[in-house]
Design a protein around this motif. Structure first.
Motif, PDB file in Angstrom:
ATOM      1  N   TYR A 106       0.836  -1.193   0.000  1.00  0.00           N
ATOM      2  CA  TYR A 106       0.000   0.000   0.000  1.00  0.00           C
ATOM      3  C   TYR A 106       0.874   1.248   0.000  1.00  0.00           C
ATOM      4  O   TYR A 106       2.077   1.192   0.289  1.00  0.00           O
ATOM      5  N   THR A 107       0.260   2.362  -0.382  1.00  0.00           N
ATOM      6  CA  THR A 107       0.955   3.640  -0.338  1.00  0.00           C
ATOM      7  C   THR A 107       0.268   4.560   0.667  1.00  0.00           C
ATOM      8  O   THR A 107      -0.925   4.438   0.935  1.00  0.00           O
ATOM      9  N   ARG A 108       1.059   5.457   1.216  1.00  0.00           N
ATOM     10  CA  ARG A 108       0.561   6.546   2.054  1.00  0.00           C
ATOM     11  C   ARG A 108       1.055   7.847   1.434  1.00  0.00           C
ATOM     12  O   ARG A 108       2.269   8.033   1.299  1.00  0.00           O
ATOM     13  N   ASN A 109       0.155   8.729   1.060  1.00  0.00           N
ATOM     14  CA  ASN A 109       0.518   9.987   0.421  1.00  0.00           C
ATOM     15  C   ASN A 109       0.039  11.164   1.247  1.00  0.00           C
ATOM     16  O   ASN A 109      -1.121  11.195   1.687  1.00  0.00           O
ATOM     17  N   TYR A 110       0.930  12.145   1.424  1.00  0.00           N
ATOM     18  CA  TYR A 110       0.566  13.374   2.126  1.00  0.00           C
ATOM     19  C   TYR A 110       1.235  14.528   1.392  1.00  0.00           C
ATOM     20  O   TYR A 110       2.459  14.678   1.433  1.00  0.00           O
ATOM     21  N   GLY A 111       0.419  15.332   0.697  1.00  0.00           N
ATOM     22  CA  GLY A 111       0.988  16.411  -0.100  1.00  0.00           C
ATOM     23  C   GLY A 111       1.868  15.836  -1.195  1.00  0.00           C
ATOM     24  O   GLY A 111       1.453  14.966  -1.960  1.00  0.00           O
ATOM     25  N   LYS A 112       3.116  16.295  -1.249  1.00  0.00           N
ATOM     26  CA  LYS A 112       4.046  15.830  -2.274  1.00  0.00           C
ATOM     27  C   LYS A 112       4.988  14.757  -1.749  1.00  0.00           C
ATOM     28  O   LYS A 112       6.005  14.447  -2.373  1.00  0.00           O
ATOM     29  N   GLU A 113       4.638  14.190  -0.595  1.00  0.00           N
ATOM     30  CA  GLU A 113       5.462  13.135  -0.019  1.00  0.00           C
ATOM     31  C   GLU A 113       4.646  11.857   0.125  1.00  0.00           C
ATOM     32  O   GLU A 113       3.416  11.899   0.196  1.00  0.00           O
ATOM     33  N   GLY A 114       5.351  10.751   0.167  1.00  0.00           N
ATOM     34  CA  GLY A 114       4.626   9.492   0.340  1.00  0.00           C
ATOM     35  C   GLY A 114       5.544   8.323   0.611  1.00  0.00           C
ATOM     36  O   GLY A 114       6.768   8.413   0.475  1.00  0.00           O
TER      37      GLY A 114
END
Length: 550
Positions: free
Chosen positions: A492-500
């Protein structure tokens, strides 16, 4: 420590006091033993300790049958020991939450003893009494510990309700005096300085006035999420918990996402969060929890995906693999064979703790402690396990070998064997005879060995918890499941703004190709294998977290 949402960034370490550390050689863990081990917990990275019940109790259900809410059980010490424990926890910048068991009491509690004296007694209506029906129990409800949920009282000739053991009569929350007594008790502990409560089966407290028969005796549709439960929890919040900077978490069997939001929604003014058990119940079958099956990974992923996505912005998740009522995580969800045990324990750590929510670590999980390895019914102490064994075997439903195999997989005693501190006969838990046998793998899995090994499961947990702390990607990022139907890979991925982050976990002993994930992989954050990084293959039980290029 003044942030009203401090519990969102907290890490909770659950202690089952009876099995954690014995300080006086009687074979039973105690409060002085816990004090001795506080620095170990602090160094791991936990900042909240949750104590399973330490109150005075006859121990019909290992302390979940409380005789006196204001007293410490003699096995654990005295109130002075508790006060010292609380002080030492606070001195280390940690917090303490207590187990709140208020669906029922012990039948030896003063309230119940008075209640049995009849309808003229002021405590009569503290419990749920019913007349016999056609000379038998008031209805066909079955106790969750086996047998009828009704017990005939010899003093009154009436029946009282007990969802659990017959020595655990259910309280009548419809009686305002009961609620007032409970709120008074909660306030007493909070004024003493405790930092919150884990609330035992709190969604069972409200019972319906009408109690018809259940399908095959099942009381769940009537007692889970009962008619006034939210009214009572809002009242509890209004009268007690809202007045303290504390953490409240409810144990709530049978939850859906929508019902969870009713208990723990940010605007609900009931609880901070709730435990749901959908992922632990995936192996349930025709004999209920009693099985030797492993979870089917696509189903496990679907459960986590649902809770991660649908709770976001509305309520807060609890992240846990196990507790005192569940088998050991590495045995149920990973692989406890010696060649894979540490790898899969680390893999499970990565898999769960990069999700959104508050982590709960059950004692010994950070070492990779496995199931007990019991092979004889005489080794078991858990009342639920013993009742189930005799119920299925005596009725001829299951043979002894099959039922012992099921117990070895899912009995609550798997989590209750002594904490494995050292490589000796008592595992460093006691110098006496432990109240329950030490788990079979104490020589290979113990804190002393792991604290001397920089590549141990303990230090891996420590690193993962450090990476979580104050991390906006973990705390607030979006969750996206990859390859949902893959039977071996949890990605799975976790994305927050331009980071992940990209989180990769191999739940199998086979090599897996990950070349088709269509994610721009950046640098490695943490992994459970050493050596050169391979962006195309995951080895057996390998797990890794990468930055992703967005």
């Amino acid at each position: 420590m003044n942030n009203v949402k401090w519990w969102k960034d907290a890490v909770v370490y659950q202690i089952y006091p009876k099995s954690f550390q014995d300080s006086n050689g009687d074979g039973i863990g105690d409060l002085q033993g816990i004090i001795r081990r506080l620095d170990y917990i602090k160094a791991l990275g936990a900042d909240v300790i949750w104590l399973s019940p330490i109150y005075d109790s006859p121990n019909a259900d290992n302390g979940y049958d409380i005789r006196d809410y204001y007293s410490i059980h003699a096995d654990y010490g005295k109130m002075e020991d508790f006060d010292r424990l609380l002080e030492e926890i606070h001195l280390r910048g940690m917090r303490l939450i207590m187990d709140l068991v208020v669906n029922h009491t012990s039948d030896e509690h003063k309230w119940f003893q008075e209640s049995r004296k009849g309808k003229d007694n002021p405590y009569w209506d503290y419990y749920i009494w019913r007349e016999a029906k056609d000379g038998h129990e008031p209805n066909n409800w079955s106790s969750w510990f086996g047998g009828s949920a009704w017990e005939k009282d010899s003093a009154t000739g009436l029946y009282y309700l007990h969802i659990f053991h017959r020595k655990q009569p259910d309280l009548n929350w419809d009686n305002p005096s009961v609620r007032a007594e409970i709120y008074k008790m909660m306030e007493w502990w909070l004024k003493k300085g405790v930092d919150g409560f884990r609330m035992d089966v709190i969604n069972l407290i409200s019972k319906p006035e009408q109690m018809p028969d259940g399908i095959n005796g099942d009381l769940s549709p009537f007692c889970i999420n009962g008619p006034k439960v939210h009214q009572y929890l809002k009242e509890m919040n209004r009268q007690v918990t809202a007045h303290f900077d504390i953490m409240t978490v409810g144990e709530c069997p049978g939850l859906t996402v929508e019902t969870a939001k009713k208990y723990a929604g940010f605007d609900r003014k009931e609880l901070n969060m709730v435990f749901q058990f959908e992922h632990t119940g995936l192996t349930d079958g025709i004999y209920g929890k009693w099985t030797n099956q492993s979870p089917y990974l696509p189903d496990l992923k679907a459960v986590f995906q649902k809770w991660q996505i649908q709770m976001k912005e509305e309520a807060w998740n609890c992240l846990f693999w196990g507790n005192h009522d569940q088998p050991r995580a590495v045995s149920k969800f990973g692989c406890d064979l010696p060649e894979y045990r540490d790898l899969s324990a680390k893999m499970l750590c990565i898999c769960l703790y990069f999700m959104q929510g508050t982590p709960y670590i059950y004692q010994g999980e950070e070492l990779g402690m496995a199931n007990a390895g019991f092979f004889d019914i005489g080794q078991y102490r858990d009342i639920e396990s013993l009742n189930a064994y005799h119920s299925f075997v005596d009725a001829g439903t299951l043979d002894k070998r099959t039922m012992l195999d099921y117990l070895a997989h899912v009995s609550r005693d798997n989590a209750r064997t002594p904490m494995q501190w050292e490589n000796n006969a008592g595992a460093g838990f006691t110098q006496g005879t432990p109240w329950i046998s030490v788990g079979a793998n104490w020589r290979a899995v113990n804190a002393k060995r792991e604290l001397s090994d920089p590549d141990s499961v303990y230090y891996f947990y420590q690193k993962v918890l450090q990476l979580r702390k104050g991390n906006p990607i973990v705390q607030q990022g979006d969750f996206r499941l990859l390859r949902p139907d893959d039977e071996d890979l949890f990605a799975y991925t976790r994305n927050y703004g331009k980071e992940g982050y990209l989180v990769l976990c191999n739940f199998s002993d086979r090599e897996l190709s990950i070349s088709d994930l269509h994610v721009n992989i950046g640098r490695l954050i943490i992994g459970n294998y050493s050596g050169p990084v391979n962006h195309h293959v995951l080895h057996a039980y390998e797990s890794a977290v990468y930055t992703i290029l967005i």
